[in-house]
Design a protein around this motif. Sequence first.
Motif, short mmCIF file in Angstrom:
data_model
loop_
_atom_site.label_atom_id
_atom_site.label_comp_id
_atom_site.label_asym_id
_atom_site.label_seq_id
_atom_site.Cartn_x
_atom_site.Cartn_y
_atom_site.Cartn_z
N GLN A 18 42.28 -169.35 -4.31
CA GLN A 18 43.05 -170.17 -5.19
C GLN A 18 44.24 -169.78 -5.23
OE1 GLN A 18 41.97 -171.73 -8.32
NE2 GLN A 18 40.30 -172.17 -6.50
N SER A 19 45.03 -170.06 -4.45
CA SER A 19 46.75 -168.87 -3.69
C SER A 19 47.23 -169.99 -4.87
CB SER A 19 46.84 -169.38 -2.38
OG SER A 19 48.20 -169.44 -2.70
N THR A 20 48.35 -169.27 -5.65
CA THR A 20 48.87 -169.35 -6.93
C THR A 20 50.40 -170.23 -5.86
OG1 THR A 20 49.69 -167.32 -6.47
CG2 THR A 20 48.48 -168.13 -8.44
N ARG A 22 50.32 -171.77 -2.66
CA ARG A 22 50.05 -173.27 -2.43
C ARG A 22 50.18 -174.07 -4.40
NH1 ARG A 22 45.37 -172.07 -0.33
NH2 ARG A 22 44.24 -172.82 -2.36
N TYR A 85 53.52 -159.77 -0.36
CA TYR A 85 52.72 -158.91 -0.73
C TYR A 85 53.76 -157.33 0.34
CZ TYR A 85 48.18 -161.56 0.29
OH TYR A 85 47.65 -162.33 -0.13
N HIS A 86 53.35 -156.14 -1.33
CA HIS A 86 53.97 -154.38 -0.09
C HIS A 86 55.13 -154.78 -0.49
CE1 HIS A 86 49.90 -154.34 1.58
NE2 HIS A 86 49.74 -154.10 0.12
N GLY A 87 56.02 -155.70 -1.56
CA GLY A 87 57.54 -156.23 -2.48
C GLY A 87 58.19 -156.75 -0.89
N THR A 119 55.91 -166.30 -5.54
CA THR A 119 54.46 -165.53 -6.31
C THR A 119 54.80 -164.03 -6.27
OG1 THR A 119 52.57 -166.10 -5.60
CG2 THR A 119 53.85 -167.99 -6.69
N GLY A 121 52.37 -160.90 -8.39
CA GLY A 121 51.77 -159.81 -9.16
C GLY A 121 52.77 -159.54 -10.76
N GLY A 122 54.15 -159.29 -10.03
CA GLY A 122 54.79 -158.10 -10.79
C GLY A 122 56.64 -158.93 -11.22
N ALA A 125 58.36 -158.57 -6.56
CA ALA A 125 58.48 -158.82 -5.32
C ALA A 125 58.69 -160.43 -4.74
CB ALA A 125 57.58 -157.91 -4.30
C1 LIG Z 1 47.78 -156.98 -0.45
C2 LIG Z 1 48.40 -157.52 -1.67
C3 LIG Z 1 49.43 -157.17 -1.43
C4 LIG Z 1 50.79 -157.45 -2.89
N1 LIG Z 1 51.67 -156.53 -3.13
C5 LIG Z 1 52.53 -156.88 -4.28
C6 LIG Z 1 53.37 -156.29 -4.86
O1 LIG Z 1 53.78 -155.45 -3.98
N2 LIG Z 1 54.56 -157.09 -5.61
C7 LIG Z 1 53.99 -157.79 -6.58
O2 LIG Z 1 54.59 -158.16 -7.50
N3 LIG Z 1 52.67 -158.04 -6.10
C8 LIG Z 1 52.13 -157.99 -5.26
N4 LIG Z 1 50.56 -158.71 -4.84
C9 LIG Z 1 50.22 -159.43 -5.67
C10 LIG Z 1 50.53 -161.21 -5.06
O3 LIG Z 1 51.54 -161.24 -5.11
C11 LIG Z 1 50.18 -162.48 -6.33
O4 LIG Z 1 48.54 -161.69 -7.01
C12 LIG Z 1 50.08 -163.31 -5.62
O5 LIG Z 1 50.58 -164.30 -6.76
C13 LIG Z 1 49.65 -164.06 -4.23
O6 LIG Z 1 49.44 -165.24 -4.32
P1 LIG Z 1 48.55 -166.24 -4.18
O7 LIG Z 1 47.84 -166.42 -5.16
O8 LIG Z 1 49.01 -166.99 -2.95
O9 LIG Z 1 47.78 -165.38 -3.00
C14 LIG Z 1 50.09 -158.14 -3.65
C15 LIG Z 1 48.80 -158.70 -3.71
C16 LIG Z 1 48.16 -158.72 -2.63
C17 LIG Z 1 46.98 -159.60 -2.11
#
Ligand SMILES: Cc1cc2nc3c(=O)[nH]c(=O)nc-3n(C[C@H](O)[C@H](O)[C@H](O)COP(=O)(O)O)c2cc1C
Length: 192
Positions: A18-20, A22, A85-87, A119, A121-122, A125
């Motif tokens: 469910q990649s956001t 993508r 991922y990780h900033g 995309t 989470g916070g 990044a």
């Molecule tokens: C290993 C890992 C590291 C992440 N690091 C960050 C981060 O540093 N800052 C942030 O805002 N979100 C971080 N996230 C959250 C992802 O950026 C977020 O869930 C994103 O939407 C994932 O994209 P996807 O849905 O295409 O997999 C991280 C997620 C994972 C799995």
Amino acid sequence: MSQNPLHIVGIGGTLRDQSTSRFALEHALRAARAAGASVELLDLRLYDLPMYEPDKELADYTPNVRQFIGAIANADGLLISTAAYHGTLAGVTKNALDYLEFLSDTEYLHNKPVGLIATAGGDQADVNSIAAMVHVVHSLRGTVLPLSVPIHNAGKVFDGVIPTGRTADRLAKLGALVVETAARFRPAPALA
Ligand SMILES: Cc1cc2nc3c(=O)[nH]c(=O)nc-3n(C[C@H](O)[C@H](O)[C@H](O)COP(=O)(O)O)c2cc1C
């Protein structure tokens, strides 16, 4: 004289089902298609690219790698979408972009406009990831579009697979803009 439709290629998504990133890319590609382009998604989950190894020739890789490079070489414009991922940009995206070394003989992404999406989470990044990809695209001689789409709090802006609100609007604008810009970059047809 009529020309083939412009061809826009999207690279991205994570290996998550469910990649956001993508889903966001697919939305922008739908807008590119609505603007008259043919579109192609290079879903990194399906390509399953091994780590790039500089000592290997392209012929040493599996056919999916050659198909991946060929699709990018044939594109008139690109959309690249990563997760943060990780900033910064996710390794799966960076590894895919490392394969563009195989386009060095044709000046990498010269003459290709590139739209960027990220995309996170916070709240930060996604912006960092866009900035990092700007450097990558510049080093590959590509032209970064003057609109990019960082998506904060990505878990909250999708209704299933569909982005909502301003995010959806910006992704649609980006899809239209890559087509409009690719049209400007395309050489005029020779006079009969
Ligand atoms: C290993 C890992 C590291 C992440 N690091 C960050 C981060 O540093 N800052 C942030 O805002 N979100 C971080 N996230 C959250 C992802 O950026 C977020 O869930 C994103 O939407 C994932 O994209 P996807 O849905 O295409 O997999 C991280 C997620 C994972 C799995």
